[in-house]
Design a protein around this motif. Structure first.
Motif, mmCIF file in Angstrom:
data_model
loop_
_atom_site.group_PDB
_atom_site.id
_atom_site.type_symbol
_atom_site.label_atom_id
_atom_site.label_comp_id
_atom_site.label_asym_id
_atom_site.label_seq_id
_atom_site.Cartn_x
_atom_site.Cartn_y
_atom_site.Cartn_z
ATOM 1 N N GLY A 119 0.812 -1.225 0.000
ATOM 2 C CA GLY A 119 0.000 0.000 0.000
ATOM 3 C C GLY A 119 0.837 1.263 0.000
ATOM 4 N N PHE A 152 -13.971 -1.530 10.140
ATOM 5 C CA PHE A 152 -13.701 -2.836 9.573
ATOM 6 C C PHE A 152 -13.987 -2.884 8.093
ATOM 7 C CE2 PHE A 152 -12.672 -4.522 13.515
ATOM 8 C CZ PHE A 152 -13.528 -3.980 14.449
ATOM 9 N N VAL A 153 -14.186 -1.747 7.513
ATOM 10 C CA VAL A 153 -14.416 -1.704 6.075
ATOM 11 C C VAL A 153 -13.172 -1.126 5.425
ATOM 12 C CG1 VAL A 153 -15.849 -0.735 4.273
ATOM 13 C CG2 VAL A 153 -16.862 -1.392 6.428
ATOM 14 N N ASN A 154 -12.849 -1.655 4.306
ATOM 15 C CA ASN A 154 -11.699 -1.154 3.584
ATOM 16 C C ASN A 154 -12.078 0.144 2.901
ATOM 17 O OD1 ASN A 154 -9.389 -0.836 2.136
ATOM 18 N ND2 ASN A 154 -10.078 -2.153 0.483
ATOM 19 N N GLU A 188 -7.239 -11.714 -5.071
ATOM 20 C CA GLU A 188 -7.476 -11.331 -3.678
ATOM 21 C C GLU A 188 -6.275 -11.672 -2.816
ATOM 22 O OE1 GLU A 188 -11.068 -13.377 -2.882
ATOM 23 O OE2 GLU A 188 -12.323 -11.762 -3.653
ATOM 24 N N LYS A 189 -5.660 -12.800 -3.135
ATOM 25 C CA LYS A 189 -4.446 -13.160 -2.389
ATOM 26 C C LYS A 189 -3.348 -12.144 -2.597
ATOM 27 C CE LYS A 189 -3.660 -17.500 -3.391
ATOM 28 N NZ LYS A 189 -2.894 -18.739 -3.643
ATOM 29 N N LYS A 194 -12.048 -6.031 -3.104
ATOM 30 C CA LYS A 194 -13.161 -6.520 -3.925
ATOM 31 C C LYS A 194 -13.469 -5.570 -5.065
ATOM 32 C CE LYS A 194 -16.225 -9.016 -0.879
ATOM 33 N NZ LYS A 194 -17.505 -8.917 -0.221
ATOM 34 N N GLU B 148 -17.710 -17.019 0.554
ATOM 35 C CA GLU B 148 -16.865 -16.234 -0.335
ATOM 36 C C GLU B 148 -15.479 -16.813 -0.482
ATOM 37 O OE1 GLU B 148 -18.294 -11.681 0.250
ATOM 38 O OE2 GLU B 148 -16.160 -12.075 0.135
ATOM 39 N N CYS B 173 -5.524 -18.692 1.750
ATOM 40 C CA CYS B 173 -4.461 -17.794 2.199
ATOM 41 C C CYS B 173 -4.936 -16.395 2.548
ATOM 42 C CB CYS B 173 -3.322 -17.687 1.166
ATOM 43 S SG CYS B 173 -2.810 -19.274 0.511
ATOM 44 N N THR B 174 -6.234 -16.204 2.643
ATOM 45 C CA THR B 174 -6.710 -14.869 3.029
ATOM 46 C C THR B 174 -7.472 -14.959 4.347
ATOM 47 O OG1 THR B 174 -8.808 -15.142 1.877
ATOM 48 C CG2 THR B 174 -7.015 -14.128 0.646
ATOM 49 N N ARG B 176 -10.690 -12.927 5.996
ATOM 50 C CA ARG B 176 -11.745 -11.965 5.654
ATOM 51 C C ARG B 176 -12.394 -11.471 6.921
ATOM 52 N NH1 ARG B 176 -13.606 -12.617 -0.180
ATOM 53 N NH2 ARG B 176 -12.061 -14.127 -0.858
ATOM 54 N N VAL B 177 -12.684 -10.186 6.917
ATOM 55 C CA VAL B 177 -13.416 -9.591 8.020
ATOM 56 C C VAL B 177 -14.835 -9.374 7.526
ATOM 57 C CG1 VAL B 177 -13.566 -7.619 9.570
ATOM 58 C CG2 VAL B 177 -11.336 -8.485 8.875
ATOM 59 N N SER B 185 -18.185 -9.904 2.614
ATOM 60 C CA SER B 185 -17.077 -9.553 3.489
ATOM 61 C C SER B 185 -16.732 -8.085 3.307
ATOM 62 C CB SER B 185 -15.863 -10.422 3.177
ATOM 63 O OG SER B 185 -15.411 -10.178 1.873
ATOM 64 N N THR B 186 -16.298 -7.452 4.393
ATOM 65 C CA THR B 186 -15.979 -6.038 4.298
ATOM 66 C C THR B 186 -14.489 -5.806 4.091
ATOM 67 O OG1 THR B 186 -15.802 -5.940 6.686
ATOM 68 C CG2 THR B 186 -17.914 -5.355 5.736
ATOM 69 N N MET B 187 -13.691 -6.823 4.335
ATOM 70 C CA MET B 187 -12.259 -6.632 4.187
ATOM 71 C C MET B 187 -11.606 -7.947 3.844
ATOM 72 S SD MET B 187 -9.894 -4.833 7.010
ATOM 73 C CE MET B 187 -10.735 -3.312 7.163
ATOM 74 N N ILE B 188 -10.650 -7.905 2.955
ATOM 75 C CA ILE B 188 -9.920 -9.120 2.611
ATOM 76 C C ILE B 188 -8.454 -8.851 2.909
ATOM 77 C CG2 ILE B 188 -9.298 -10.735 0.807
ATOM 78 C CD1 ILE B 188 -11.793 -9.750 -0.698
ATOM 79 N N PRO B 190 -4.806 -10.266 2.681
ATOM 80 C CA PRO B 190 -3.976 -11.348 2.139
ATOM 81 C C PRO B 190 -2.902 -11.695 3.153
ATOM 82 C CG PRO B 190 -3.420 -9.284 1.087
ATOM 83 C CD PRO B 190 -4.495 -8.965 2.074
ATOM 84 N N VAL B 223 -6.415 -3.830 11.340
ATOM 85 C CA VAL B 223 -7.345 -3.718 10.214
ATOM 86 C C VAL B 223 -7.355 -2.320 9.620
ATOM 87 C CG1 VAL B 223 -8.821 -5.572 11.012
ATOM 88 C CG2 VAL B 223 -9.307 -3.251 11.717
ATOM 89 N N PHE B 226 -4.074 -2.690 6.761
ATOM 90 C CA PHE B 226 -3.950 -4.139 6.692
ATOM 91 C C PHE B 226 -3.006 -4.609 5.604
ATOM 92 C CE2 PHE B 226 -6.380 -4.735 2.855
ATOM 93 C CZ PHE B 226 -7.151 -3.598 2.799
ATOM 94 N N ARG B 227 -2.337 -3.694 4.950
ATOM 95 C CA ARG B 227 -1.462 -4.147 3.868
ATOM 96 C C ARG B 227 -0.185 -4.760 4.418
ATOM 97 N NH1 ARG B 227 -4.158 -4.735 -0.309
ATOM 98 N NH2 ARG B 227 -5.762 -3.184 -0.524
#
Lengths: 452, 318
Positions: A119, A152-154, A188-189, A194, B148, B173-174, B176-177, B185-188, B190, B223, B226-227
């Motif tokens: 990021g 908790f939301v991106n 996603e990995k 999304k 998901e 490998c992820t 999720r929140v 899901s609201t957040m993934i 990795p 979170v 989260f990167r």
């Protein structure tokens, strides 16, 4: 035979003469009519011919997908089969499969990514500031979340660079062979959100299903209405049905054309040809310079019409054969799917606790291959996977640093793979004895949680 | 206190949130590959010298992979079974009346179950069919299904502060929140390059979570950013099976691994590894920290033993 006599024949005169006269007049009229009709019909025949050619070409063009980019995972039964297969394989080779997509996709990603996708600082700082402000409100919010954004939301904005990398990745031919769910999971990995993944999918350059629908609408006459309505609506999932519909319609139009030809045009042309030939036999001298030409023309037209009819018949037959073939293939695939499902069920019932194997996958952190554990007092000896290449468990060769399993574990795995159950299993009925049993009241109240 | 010997291989331990002397153990025959399972309810003696006693045991047709105590009823347990069912047991009822409920909806093994500590009326089950289901005890069918993940979901954990937020760890490998009020899901995150086996929230900072993975490391994430992980804890020699935050100290964590050790970590400190227990002779698969007694730890493994000990003491001491 005297053809020069033009008087209407009486009934008792030489029949040939009378016949020739009557026939002559009829034939003359019909000949001119026939000529007119043929002349009128010729261009229409040509138009029909062109239409049939174009529609068959459209069917062929409909098949032209660029790679597999138009496919989705869910539409194809063979992919479903492959999913079942993959699950079964996973029971054996979890780690290898869990590293899907394959390395070809990794290459594709590496090729398309220039810089690291960690990021950038600015959005991170923004979210951190917003996050800390929201942390106090998030706990007390009961309203709809959008009004006060949850931590908790991106909340990062969509990163253009990542989306472009993803588009490049998705356009890679090797990637387009893989099912869509694995492509999504891979992205996603790699850290895409999304929204970024959705945007990448939307931005795919060769939206081939919509290109196909446009060619079909341009070229085919009858099926175009149906195709145009279904095509843009959902470009991925109707592709298969589009092709089948096209085949069906073309078969229908082909059949209709053939029937039309058979019933109307060919008999007419044949009768014309017959009549002309007959007339030729009757009356040679006068129309010798015209008749051959006319006869030739009509013969040629009839031959052409017959050829067209034959060609369309052949086309129709081939379409029907293709349909049958497709039907057979689908039946076979269904049968195979059922078989594999039943195999999968039995395997699942008897097969290893695959999870226990799943985490025992290798890692590339340390090259620790030897397990230096001494045998314990209870006599269990640990097998070192890397030193003992047990062929019965294929995993061993793929996972050099997997944790050593106890020997009894390996024995049980071997037993299961031989389709034997372990001896100590008992049949236990653990279904609930009283389905409507109410839940008892708690004897203790939950402790009040102190808010720290 | 001496270890408790169980007939099958241990998979999970959980302290009761109501009774500081109670412990539930999920066990499976034949390492969980194929065979029966059993749920044990143990009673920890008040004095350290006395042995652990079993107060109830429930047999199941298939392996029990995880167990969770209800937060609303002191006698209710929820068990995650390998045949895809979720069973609810009541220790107040005689064994013939148990299980109270048998909920069959998952199409594959249910790997984890977690009870909501805030709302106290619902629980989550994570399954190898790539989905997580939300249940309440009074309903015979699931309330919601969250599908998901692209691979098996190994764990689901409720956030201790936010009653509707939970995290899930999966073999894709992820991490999720999720928010149960949202459709997806609201957040993934990795989280790792390999399968993530467990995730747990920090009990004192609601934005921190830890993940345990096949790549032998534990990563701590925030979170809000989260990167990049807050920290990466290396020290285990094999895959880390579980990691749990302490309910008493904000930065303390316990983990168990296939290298047969149970380790304690403090991720805020430079040298994070603060304790290491080597008492198991097989994979250490289940571990828990008591909420009611500070420093009380429990662990179980495939060596068919359950240990309960105080942090700082030797678990094998009699």
């Amino acid at each position: 035979m005297q053809a020069t006599e033009r008087t209407p024949a009486s009934g008792t005169e030489g029949i040939e003469d009378g016949k020739s006269a009557a026939v002559t007049t009829i034939l003359t009229k019909s000949k001119s009519n026939a000529r007119d009709r043929l002349n009128k019909a010729m261009p229409w025949v040509r138009v029909l011919e062109a239409a049939i050619c174009m529609s068959s070409f459209a069917v062929m063009a409909a098949d032209k997908t660029q790679g597999w980019s138009g496919d989705t995972f869910d539409r194809y039964r063979e992919y479903r089969l492959s999913a079942v297969y993959k699950r079964l394989e996973r029971l054996q080779f979890e780690f290898l499969i869990s590293r899907s997509p394959p390395s070809a996709a990794e290459e594709g990603w590496e090729m398309s990514t220039q810089s690291g996708h960690d990021g950038k600082q600015d959005p991170v700082e923004e979210t951190a500031q917003r996050g800390s402000g929201d942390a106090q409100t998030a706990g007390t919010e009961t309203t709809y979340p959008k009004s006060s954004p949850s931590v908790f939301v991106n909340s990062e904005p969509v990163r253009e660079e990542q989306v472009q990398n993803a588009v490049k990745f998705l356009s890679h031919p090797k990637v387009q062979v893989s099912p869509v769910i694995y492509r999504r999971s891979f992205l996603e990995k790699k850290g895409l959100t999304k929204e970024e993944v959705d945007q990448a999918f939307r931005r795919l350059p060769d939206s081939s299903p919509s290109a196909q629908t446009s060619t079909i609408t341009q070229e085919a006459a009858a099926p175009s209405g149906v195709m145009a309505s279904t095509g843009p609506a959902n470009r991925y999932s109707f592709h298969w049905y589009l092709a089948l519909l096209a085949i069906g319609f073309l078969a229908g139009t082909g059949a209709g054309t053939v029937i039309f030809f058979k019933k109307s045009v060919i008999p007419r042309s044949r009768s014309l040809v017959q009549a002309v030939v007959l007339r030729e036999e009757i009356d040679v001298s006068k129309e010798t310079h015209l008749r051959p030409n006319l006869a030739e023309k009509t013969a040629a037209a009839a031959a052409a019409a017959a050829d067209i009819a034959q060609a369309s018949e052949e086309l129709l037959n081939s379409k029907l054969q293709e349909k049958k073939f497709l039907g057979e293939i689908m039946n076979l695939l269904d049968v195979q799917l059922c078989e594999i499902k039943s195999v999968g069920v039995t395997v699942k019932n008897l097969q290893a606790n695959s999870h226990a194997e799943k985490p025992l996958s290798n890692s590339d952190f340390s090259a620790s291959t030897t397990i230096s554990r001494q045998p314990y007092a209870n006599g269990k000896i640990y097998w070192d996977y890397s030193s003992v290449g047990r062929s019965s468990i294929p995993r061993a060769s793929l996972e050099p640093s997997a944790a050593p399993h106890p020997r009894s574990y390996m024995e049980i795995m071997a037993m299961v793979q031989r389709w034997e159950g372990p001896p100590n299993m008992k049949g236990i009925d653990d279904s609930r004895p009283y389905p409507n049993q109410p839940i008892s009241y708690p004897s203790l109240n939950p402790r009040m949680k102190v808010d720290l | 206190m001496p270890a408790f010997k169980i007939p099958f291989n241990g998979y999970s331990v959980k302290f009761s949130p109501f009774n500081e002397n109670r412990l539930a153990v999920a066990t499976a025959q034949n390492f969980g590959i194929l065979g029966n399972g059993r749920v044990h309810v143990l009673s920890i003696p008040p004095s350290p010298g006395a042995p652990i006693v079993e107060t109830a045991a429930y047999d199941t047709a298939d392996a029990v992979y995880d167990i969770a105590w209800s937060e609303s009823h002191d006698s209710l347990l929820v068990a995650a079974i390998a045949d895809g069912s979720v069973k609810v047991y009541d220790t107040n009822l005689p064994p013939a009346s148990n299980p109270l409920r048998s909920l069959q909806e998952h199409t594959r093994e249910v790997h984890a179950v977690d009870y909501n500590p805030s709302r106290r009326d619902s629980f989550l089950t994570a399954s190898w069919d790539d989905s997580i289901k939300l249940w309440t005890v009074d309903r015979p069918i699931s309330v919601r299904t969250f599908k998901e993940h692209a691979y098996c979901v190994y764990a689901a954990a409720w956030n201790p502060r936010h009653a509707d937020v939970f995290a899930s760890a999966s073999g894709d490998c992820t991490v999720r929140v999720w928010d149960v009020r949202e459709p997806g899901s609201t957040m993934i995150i990795p989280a790792h390059d390999f399968e993530v086996l467990y995730t747990d929230w920090n009990k004192y900072d609601d934005c921190i979570l830890a993940t345990a993975s096949v790549d032998k490391s534990i990563r701590v994430w925030d979170v809000r950013s989260f990167r990049v992980p807050v920290t990466v804890l290396n020290g285990h020699n094999y895959a880390v099976r579980k990691v749990k935050f302490s309910p008493h100290r904000g930065s303390l964590m316990i983990s168990c691994s296939y290298d047969m050790t149970v380790c304690l970590w403090d991720y805020m400190v430079e040298d994070a590894l603060v304790g290491r227990y080597d008492h198991h002779t097989e994979f250490a698969v289940g571990v828990d920290m008591s909420v009611l007694v500070e420093g009380l730890l429990a662990s179980t493994g495939w060596d068919e033993l359950v240990y309960v000990w105080q942090h700082g003491t030797d678990p094998r001491a009699p």
